[in-house]
Design an enzyme around this catalytic site. Structure first.
Site, PDB file in Angstrom:
ATOM      1  N   GLY B 148       0.400  -1.317   0.100  1.00  0.00           N
ATOM      2  CA  GLY B 148       0.024   0.068   0.140  1.00  0.00           C
ATOM      3  C   GLY B 148       0.256   1.330   0.238  1.00  0.00           C
ATOM      4  O   GLY B 148       2.218   1.298   0.358  1.00  0.00           O
ATOM      5  N   CYS B 149       0.383   2.190  -0.798  1.00  0.00           N
ATOM      6  CA  CYS B 149       0.974   3.657  -0.845  1.00  0.00           C
ATOM      7  C   CYS B 149       0.979   4.482   0.604  1.00  0.00           C
ATOM      8  O   CYS B 149       2.458   4.729   1.147  1.00  0.00           O
ATOM      9  CB  CYS B 149       0.855   4.295  -1.924  1.00  0.00           C
ATOM     10  SG  CYS B 149      -0.720   5.102  -1.921  1.00  0.00           S
ATOM     11  N   ASN B 150       0.226   4.176   1.308  1.00  0.00           N
ATOM     12  CA  ASN B 150       0.814   4.960   3.130  1.00  0.00           C
ATOM     13  C   ASN B 150       1.291   3.558   3.711  1.00  0.00           C
ATOM     14  O   ASN B 150       2.110   4.080   4.627  1.00  0.00           O
ATOM     15  CB  ASN B 150      -1.295   4.341   3.596  1.00  0.00           C
ATOM     16  CG  ASN B 150      -1.314   5.811   2.318  1.00  0.00           C
ATOM     17  OD1 ASN B 150      -1.899   6.873   1.979  1.00  0.00           O
ATOM     18  ND2 ASN B 150      -2.897   5.346   2.538  1.00  0.00           N
TER      19      ASN B 150
END
Lengths: 342, 342, 342, 342
Positions: B148-150
């Site tokens: 996930g980017c976060n």
């Protein structure tokens, strides 16, 4: 073989854009970066987005030894530029991104810029840097004058049409919308985020924008007679991009054919199918210019729209394209970066 | 040697970002682009910013002959992704950008994503794609799960600190600000320009964001005990960027030293000098992650801030970095593009 | 009866916001507008959005005859403000929007603002302008000190919780996101549109933001012991708005009940149902503050988020609310404008 | 006396803008809000920025008892609007904000909107809602058709000039730049923040925008002959605002004098001094329209620029201005809100 590059005025946006592009250029190396007001600082402090690069420290122009430099980009303000360039070695290849050598006629320069030119001899020598139309002259030039970013956009639409005589030369209107970075990094109240974002307006209305000097010079030369267009720029709350909407009189298919003929072999100028028009978002961060042609509902009226990134194709990308020619490199070297969207 | 690449889900933002990056990759070639809903269209019609590239037409996944493909990026929605990947050839190298293979535990997957996993065997096989921490496993993997980017952003801050035991594991708060493109190209009212621009808000408040599944899995594995952090994302009116602000308890200099030790040799993760913090604008469009450490005025409290571009380092850039490893290329190939500023 | 109003510092954003609000106030009339640097100009030239109003010309402060003025707003920079206010008539009702009279302790002022206070007697006299908590004192005050916009937002969340003793006083983190107009109309490179838009970052990290002086003073007074919070502001590319995310330890329902009890009768502070959080876009241009409470997944942790418009409720709207009290008007007069969305 | 107001289509932007404006109107009260797709919800859930207002719950149109309603705003999509309005009580005062009753000629309606009109009798009855030019008819009308927002802007520039015969009727170009909210709250890919922000483009190029139906109808009526203009709209990344740049042939001073004569007594249309041009940011959120005139450097060419807020003066503010007339109120009641800047 690696070409050693100097950039004067490296603390402005066009200077930073040159560094960004040269960062992935296969045969160029940045040997000197000058910015008198920020001399002694690391480029990473002035432009943290360039932090990953191994760059020389900012110095004053005087500190540069130009003997080892193959080509010098000059990204200084106009007027300063002509003074600095006059003092540089006479055999140094130079690309000037300011307005100082765009106009060949000293009186035209004085009219549009308000001061007499201090290097009129060099003004005559300089080649106008619109690559697609001065390619051969640029390849053998010593001093190239980068065009105005608005001036480039308008010319991509209008030069071929004027040259081919397919539009009415006395009825040309260019309504242009440009992003904020075109105004540079200068401290002006009207460039603050709180002032600019969420609103837009026309400026230099009525034919007072300096890039009209370039339009007048180039279009009249192409036409072999005086051509004066109407030109109104608007400031849009986006950082990059120029969208030029030209209203001309002629036949849409002929206009399209003429543009296609002009740009068919060009690596960076793309003509869209009839009826499609471009968006600045699709050229952002790249050296591409997209052009679209639409017939108006009124017979004999045509709308032509062009989009480019003012900092890239409109300025630093154009400059690098010219540098490639001057250094005998592939014209597209370092410039095939795809636009950044979204 | 040129590697032949397929991209499934090419009509979304991560798909387009893969194409943008591969466009200047020295040894990759895009051989197939799939997007079931837009099959039959040219990529230039779906993403006009890629118009200058010579790309294959969009097809359905079924139409692709995977025999000639060296590596396949799968940029489909989660749940769809596991179904599609299950049906692909078992010897095809795959990088999945969805959430489907990030969590190794089927029950954790079901908890966070709401449906039972349909390919639990592959779930076990998949390597978690955070390059800097799984480099060797990725190099020899067949299936890599993009993070996930976060989740990536938070881990760049916290993994080394948790591993080194230099912060209180029970007092970690991650306040994250992310740009709009992280939500993808889906038609939701709250993603409209008129809704989003000029305002900002927290979402998934209280520990309900799915990327917490990744944080829980990875931090607990690193710590050798359960670690649960507080995590609140906020949606910011900018297209690209994640800025993560971590509040931890420890000693600032030790925190900095630990991060420096972790990232000293990394090409893309840059640790700033003590007291400096990063900005999303300085990594925009690039594969870089900048991290800064500051001691709070309250003794024993430290703030660590990280910035990256969610579409590049947070997703498609990370995927390409992993693809380089899987294909035996230089890990940085095609990824040294400088950030685009302004 | 009409109250005659003077505004000193009318060429800044808080000055203009005062004029915007007073424009539809039923019983106030603007009698004098001062801006030393722009004296002699029409307000319409400095702020064209106020062009439709019949306003007095800008003058220097010296030119104003305060004899006929019922109340004076002072929207000058700090330090200048204390000098100017010292010289005003001693019976003039004044609301100062600068930082000069927010801190009651001269040494605290000097610590946070770097210069000794030049009017320490008035510092003692001034009432802190957070209307909801100093209503009675403000109604009878001669000099009211408008709060910091960030300081107001944080206090709307934390004051009732600290006063009620329902949260851990040693574990308060306030992560704040503020819009651009909070920095005023000053010419700074980092406030340019091209610098700010499309990116965001933390600033004054580590407990160095001046509004901490207000937090320390007020929270310690409320608690009856020293309370020091962690506070990190972030600059967001939107013109108006403050979003404050507070991480506290306590029980969510108790926190909600406490806030509801505090604000139930307040016209401008709205507490949302448990689990909902606010957005800056929904208070934009208005005097409202929205607050939401969410229980974290970790037991005993609560997230409280507040949103207001920094120029209105955070500054000029608050000032007008206080002016209404000081002049014996309905507290909400002129302030019931609905937020502007989209 | 309080007028009871119903709004149909209250879940769209123009519906919300009506509520915002009526919120501070001295003699109007919102008695019914309809939105079929969101019936049963509180307005605060659909538009949280209106949370502070005591509003009726959203219902279906069928649920409204129109007996008690003094005036009904209809903010529905075109085509739906004519069906709904046909079924309303025949003595109910109605202001329609859709396109359905703007064109008096059924065949013109069908040409521009693609479907035959279902209420041609009412089409004839409806008064065109451009207040400044149909004031008396509106005051006594039962059904008023709100104008297109672009159509209003263009007419503020051109109607007086065409009526006075001071410009060449065959050479009128209108280049218009409009904000995003004009497209409404509909779920379209090209309206997403990630698509729209940071870029801009022309649309409906070549004379295909539906508001040309209004221009053709009105300008021809005013001129007493067919007048067809060129009109190209552009979509700009800002939420509110229309900026129209008109290129006409005539004498600048005469053009200015003509506009001044037309608008001298108008409360909301402001003509700037010769040479000044307006900005959308200075009318944002207000009912004002600013117009500026500049002589081009080419003799006989004039540029006229107008700015207004599409949701206010271009739509809901105009509607309220008309409602004031229809209900016998002061035309400016509730509409003197100052623009919101920054």
């Amino acid at each position: 073989m690696t070409h050693k590059i100097a950039i004067l005025g490296a603390s402005g946006y066009t200077g930073a854009e040159l560094v960004r592009l040269i960062a992935t250029h296969p045969t160029m190396e940045i040997s000197a970066l000058a910015a008198n007001s920020k001399a002694g600082q690391a480029m990473a402090d002035v432009f943290p987005h360039l932090r990953h690069l191994d760059l020389p420290e900012l110095v004053t122009i005087d500190e540069i030894d130009f003997a080892g430099i193959d080509l010098c980009f000059c990204a200084l303000p106009h007027k300063t530029s002509q003074e600095v360039i006059s003092a540089l070695p006479k055999d140094l290849k130079i690309i000037d991104l300011s307005a100082d050598f765009r106009l060949r006629d000293p009186s035209a320069y004085e009219k549009w810029y308000g001061n007499p030119h201090a290097a009129t001899e060099m003004q005559k020598e300089a080649i106008y840097g619109l690559t697609e139309f001065y390619r051969n002259e640029i390849a053998s030039a010593r001093l190239v004058a980068g065009t105005g970013c608005n001036a480039a956009t308008g010319q991509y639409i209008l030069r071929p049409l004027i040259a081919a005589g397919v539009i009415d030369l006395d009825e040309i209107i260019l309504d242009l919308k440009c992003g904020v970075s075109g105004a540079g990094r200068s401290l002006k109240e009207n460039l603050l985020h709180a002032e600019l974002s969420e609103g837009y307006h026309a400026y230099a209305v009525g034919g007072t924008h300096r890039h009209l000097g370039e339009f007048d010079q180039e279009f009249s030369a192409v036409a072999g007679r005086e051509v004066k267009i109407q030109f109104t720029p608007h400031l849009i709350p986006a950082n990059r991009g120029i969208l030029a909407t030209a209203y001309v009189k002629g036949d849409a298919q002929t206009v399209l054919d003429t543009l296609n003929a002009a740009y068919d072999d060009e690596p960076f100028v793309v003509v869209l199918p009839l009826g499609q028009t471009p968006s600045t978002r699709h050229v952002r961060g790249s050296n591409f210019c997209h052009i679209g042609v639409v017939a108006d509902r009124l017979p004999g009226r045509v709308i032509v729209v062009a989009a480019l990134d003012n900092l890239t194709k409109g300025s630093s990308g154009q400059a690098l394209q010219n540098a490639n020619l001057m250094l005998g490199e592939d014209e597209t070297a370092g410039l095939m970066l795809a636009p950044v969207f979204p």
